[in-house]
Write a protein that holds these residues in place. Structure first.
Motif, PDB file in Angstrom:
ATOM      1  N   GLN A  26     -24.648  21.073   7.092  1.00 31.85           N
ATOM      2  CA  GLN A  26     -25.159  22.237   7.794  1.00 31.85           C
ATOM      3  C   GLN A  26     -26.795  22.118   8.509  1.00 31.85           C
ATOM      4  O   GLN A  26     -27.133  22.033   9.413  1.00 31.85           O
ATOM      5  CB  GLN A  26     -25.422  22.878   7.293  1.00 31.85           C
ATOM      6  N   SER A 426     -37.272  29.389   6.773  1.00 32.84           N
ATOM      7  CA  SER A 426     -37.059  29.216   5.135  1.00 32.84           C
ATOM      8  C   SER A 426     -38.258  29.124   4.803  1.00 32.84           C
ATOM      9  O   SER A 426     -39.411  28.483   5.253  1.00 32.84           O
ATOM     10  CB  SER A 426     -36.092  28.104   5.720  1.00 32.84           C
ATOM     11  N   ASN A 449     -32.536  33.089   3.207  1.00 30.41           N
ATOM     12  CA  ASN A 449     -33.686  31.828   4.665  1.00 30.41           C
ATOM     13  C   ASN A 449     -33.595  33.240   5.533  1.00 30.41           C
ATOM     14  O   ASN A 449     -32.664  33.640   5.797  1.00 30.41           O
ATOM     15  CB  ASN A 449     -32.312  31.266   4.775  1.00 30.41           C
ATOM     16  N   ARG A 452     -33.614  29.605  12.029  1.00 33.69           N
ATOM     17  CA  ARG A 452     -33.196  28.215  12.147  1.00 33.69           C
ATOM     18  C   ARG A 452     -33.956  27.804  13.449  1.00 33.69           C
ATOM     19  O   ARG A 452     -33.790  29.205  14.715  1.00 33.69           O
ATOM     20  CB  ARG A 452     -31.937  27.729  12.181  1.00 33.69           C
ATOM     21  N   GLN A 461     -29.427  28.190  14.036  1.00 35.47           N
ATOM     22  CA  GLN A 461     -28.793  29.308  13.931  1.00 35.47           C
ATOM     23  C   GLN A 461     -28.937  30.733  13.055  1.00 35.47           C
ATOM     24  O   GLN A 461     -29.922  30.624  12.591  1.00 35.47           O
ATOM     25  CB  GLN A 461     -27.738  28.291  12.545  1.00 35.47           C
ATOM     26  N   THR A 463     -30.144  32.863   9.358  1.00 37.73           N
ATOM     27  CA  THR A 463     -30.504  32.350   8.492  1.00 37.73           C
ATOM     28  C   THR A 463     -29.471  31.307   7.750  1.00 37.73           C
ATOM     29  O   THR A 463     -29.433  31.081   6.726  1.00 37.73           O
ATOM     30  CB  THR A 463     -29.385  33.593   7.976  1.00 37.73           C
ATOM     31  N   VAL A 464     -30.106  29.923   8.000  1.00 37.75           N
ATOM     32  CA  VAL A 464     -30.141  28.549   7.919  1.00 37.75           C
ATOM     33  C   VAL A 464     -31.137  27.983   6.782  1.00 37.75           C
ATOM     34  O   VAL A 464     -32.265  28.095   7.659  1.00 37.75           O
ATOM     35  CB  VAL A 464     -29.474  28.290   8.606  1.00 37.75           C
ATOM     36  N   ASN A 469     -31.253  22.934   2.338  1.00 44.13           N
ATOM     37  CA  ASN A 469     -29.671  23.290   2.637  1.00 44.13           C
ATOM     38  C   ASN A 469     -29.398  24.122   1.882  1.00 44.13           C
ATOM     39  O   ASN A 469     -28.303  24.213   1.316  1.00 44.13           O
ATOM     40  CB  ASN A 469     -28.863  22.654   2.466  1.00 44.13           C
ATOM     41  N   THR A 471     -28.566  28.218  -0.349  1.00 43.64           N
ATOM     42  CA  THR A 471     -27.356  29.351  -0.287  1.00 43.64           C
ATOM     43  C   THR A 471     -27.896  30.747  -0.625  1.00 43.64           C
ATOM     44  O   THR A 471     -28.381  30.011  -1.726  1.00 43.64           O
ATOM     45  CB  THR A 471     -25.778  28.849  -0.533  1.00 43.64           C
TER      46      THR A 471
END
Length: 615
Positions: A26, A426, A449, A452, A461, A463-464, A469, A471
């Protein structure tokens, strides 16, 4: 089938296998999409029309029926297997872990090192910055415990921030792997554990001694026998011994599993086969990185960014020299280190985040390994906030390190047009802790997060994580492990920075507790300085931290029944002029609730009603 047919069959089989794992990439997907699109635009008539995955393009260099080609296919098969081994180690750690910070938010990395402690393979979900600092940390531990002195069953450990990754909760645990009584490699793990003692607050430590227990390079296991005294010291100095010691044992067990699988590899290819594969991985990766650097215009590039810091802003400046010998990132001119706050970075963290940002732009398709690092150096003024001296406070160093890529991409925009990314939202840290009715202490970590950042050709993207990386801990786990209740988790309309390519949306999370009070610490970011846009794009929406809809202080606090804490995470920055955004995309965003009708008019100059495409 014929010689060429067999090669094509082999390539297609491994293509399907790797693609099945690609969902784990991702954090680099936007870069990969752009890289592939540009690769398709460049015709290379010397390549045969075979199907093979883009991540191996720099290594295959297809020219069928040559001995070089068969070497490349062998290397491809071997490297795929080594990565698969580390994926299995990763899954084993997740499934045997005791804490949410490891098992749910995945704040860890597992890496395979060769006998010289150089990284050659990692799991595809490993935290990228950890993978950049694990090799050097392992080599530092081997200065105290040389490979020649190690024996089967030994396990090494340290959490020294100036050796590892910059703050005490990050444990680095290394399992030496033996074959016929000789060290043939290492399985190294970096993991953020639930607690290391010290202060409960996030920001106000004045030195590292206030922040918890510091473990020098030590043997956690000696010949398979646990170092009971070290385990007793750990248990006596941490708030949640079951979670921490459980995670430590899970890490050791997963590392030993990796050792068994590496032993199977050696049984198939021999020790020389492993050594040769390691050298080929490192050398070819270095060559690929140098080739990518050579395509950049040589010169000096300057970038900077501002971030929230704590109480006063932090300013990061970088000068990037690109030349025939490689890339040098020079952070002279950045803010001085703080003696009254824990937002300081040690140099190895600064270097790791610099490496990852450059890798994403230059060679996004190549699996991470230390060969990629060789052409890149990082320097900074000692005593600055990005090169803190011992014993500076470093607990919340992510308030600085997670902004380094913004300065790098600000600098490299002219040199790498279209291969840099706008700022991302983030990440925030939430920790809920307390005591159960039976007197057992509990802790739940949540790492949500924001959005992006956008890149040329692709919206960011929602909430990435970037540049990590991780979660988010699932709602069900939060509510089962703690008295908290999650009232809402939703995308924030208009939080993505406007641009020809829109920034990813942040999210809103509302928490309460129904039957009893619970303690919380929250570490927000990008409240004062939102994620920046690039190329004419606008910044994402800033974050907000509210208690009963009013701004709140950052100190640990007690959430009482009926109170509601709201986390409005920031959006990612936009890329390109908003006026150039495709009208149908704006209409679709409005129809989906991602952009409000008002913002479509004021930011994108798009008049409603919606087009049929967007309705």
């Amino acid at each position: 089938m014929g010689e060429n047919g067999e090669i094509k069959y082999c390539l297609n089989r491994f293509y399907r296998r790797i693609i099945s794992h690609r969902r784990n990439y991702q954090v680099q997907e936007n870069f990969l999409q752009l890289y592939r699109r540009r690769s398709r635009d460049t015709t290379n008539q010397s390549r045969p029309s075979l199907v093979y995955p883009a991540i191996w393009v720099p290594f295959v260099m297809m020219n069928v029926a040559t001995s070089r080609e068969f070497e490349s296919i062998t290397l491809w098969i071997q490297w795929s297997r080594l990565i698969s081994i580390m994926d299995e180690v990763d899954v084993a750690l997740v499934r045997t872990s005791f804490s949410t910070i490891v098992g749910e938010t995945r704040d860890f990395a597992v890496v395979m090192l060769d006998k010289h402690a150089r990284s050659i393979a990692q799991s595809q979900m490993s935290s990228p910055a950890f993978t950049c600092s694990l090799p050097s940390a392992t080599r530092r531990m081997l200065e105290d415990f040389p490979s020649s002195s190690l024996k089967p069953g030994d396990v090494l450990i340290t959490n020294d921030p100036w050796i590892c990754h910059g703050h005490l909760p990050d444990f680095y645990i290394v399992v030496p792997i033996f074959h016929e009584d000789a060290v043939v490699g290492f399985i190294a793990t970096a993991a953020h554990i639930s607690d290391i003692g010290g202060r409960l607050d996030e920001f106000d430590a004045r030195d590292v001694f206030e922040e918890g227990l510091r473990i020098p390079p030590s043997k956690l296991y000696d010949g398979g026998v646990a170092n009971d005294q070290l385990f007793r010291v750990l248990e006596a100095n941490i708030r949640y011994p079951a979670q921490v010691l459980g995670d430590v044992e899970a890490i050791v067990g997963a590392g030993r599993l990796g050792g068994l699988r590496l032993g199977d590899f050696i049984n198939d290819y021999g020790r020389d086969g492993l050594d040769q594969a390691a050298e080929a991985i490192l050398d070819r990766s270095e060559a690929a990185m140098r080739a990518a650097i050579a395509e950049m215009p040589y010169g000096t590039y300057y970038g900077e960014t501002a971030c929230d810091g704590y109480k006063v802003p932090t300013y990061i400046k970088v000068k990037i020299d690109v030349g025939p010998d490689g890339v040098v990132c020079d952070y002279h001119g950045s803010s001085p280190a703080r003696s009254d706050a824990s937002v300081n970075c040690v140099l190895n963290v600064t270097h790791a985040h610099s490496l990852y940002a450059l890798k994403c732009s230059l060679v996004p398709d190549i699996p991470n390994n230390e060969g990629l690092f060789r052409p890149i150096r990082t320097i900074a003024e000692e005593g600055s906030i990005v090169h803190a001296r011992f014993p500076a406070a470093v607990k919340t160093r992510s308030k600085t390190s997670y902004h380094l890529h913004n300065a790098i991409y600000d600098a490299l925009g002219p040199a790498l047009p279209g291969r840099v990314q706008a700022g991302s939202g983030s990440f925030w840290s939430v920790k809920c802790f307390g005591t159960d009715s039976d007197g057992t202490r509990f802790a739940v970590h949540v790492l949500p997060n924001g959005g992006r950042g956008a890149i040329e050709g692709h919206d960011g993207q929602p909430t990435v994580a970037f540049p990590g990386n991780g979660t988010i801990t699932p709602v069900e786990i939060i509510e089962n492990w703690s008295p908290m209740v999650v009232l809402e988790r939703s995308l924030r309309t208009d939080s993505g920075g406007a641009g020809e390519f829109r920034g990813g949306l942040g999210q809103s999370i509302r928490l309460t507790t129904l039957d009893r009070a619970v303690r919380l610490t929250i570490r927000p970011d990008k409240i004062r300085f939102p994620a920046p846009g690039l190329g004419g794009g606008q910044p994402g929406a800033p974050g907000e931290l509210l208690l009963d809809d009013a701004p709140m202080a950052l100190e640990p606090f007690e959430l009482l029944p009926g109170q509601v804490v709201s986390l409005n995470l920031p959006g990612g920055g936009g890329f390109g002029n908003p006026a150039d955004r495709d009208r149908d995309l704006v209409s679709a965003d409005v129809a989906a609730g991602l952009v409000s009708p008002e913002a479509s008019r004021t930011l994108y100059r798009h008049d409603l009603p919606l087009s049929k495409t967007g309705s």
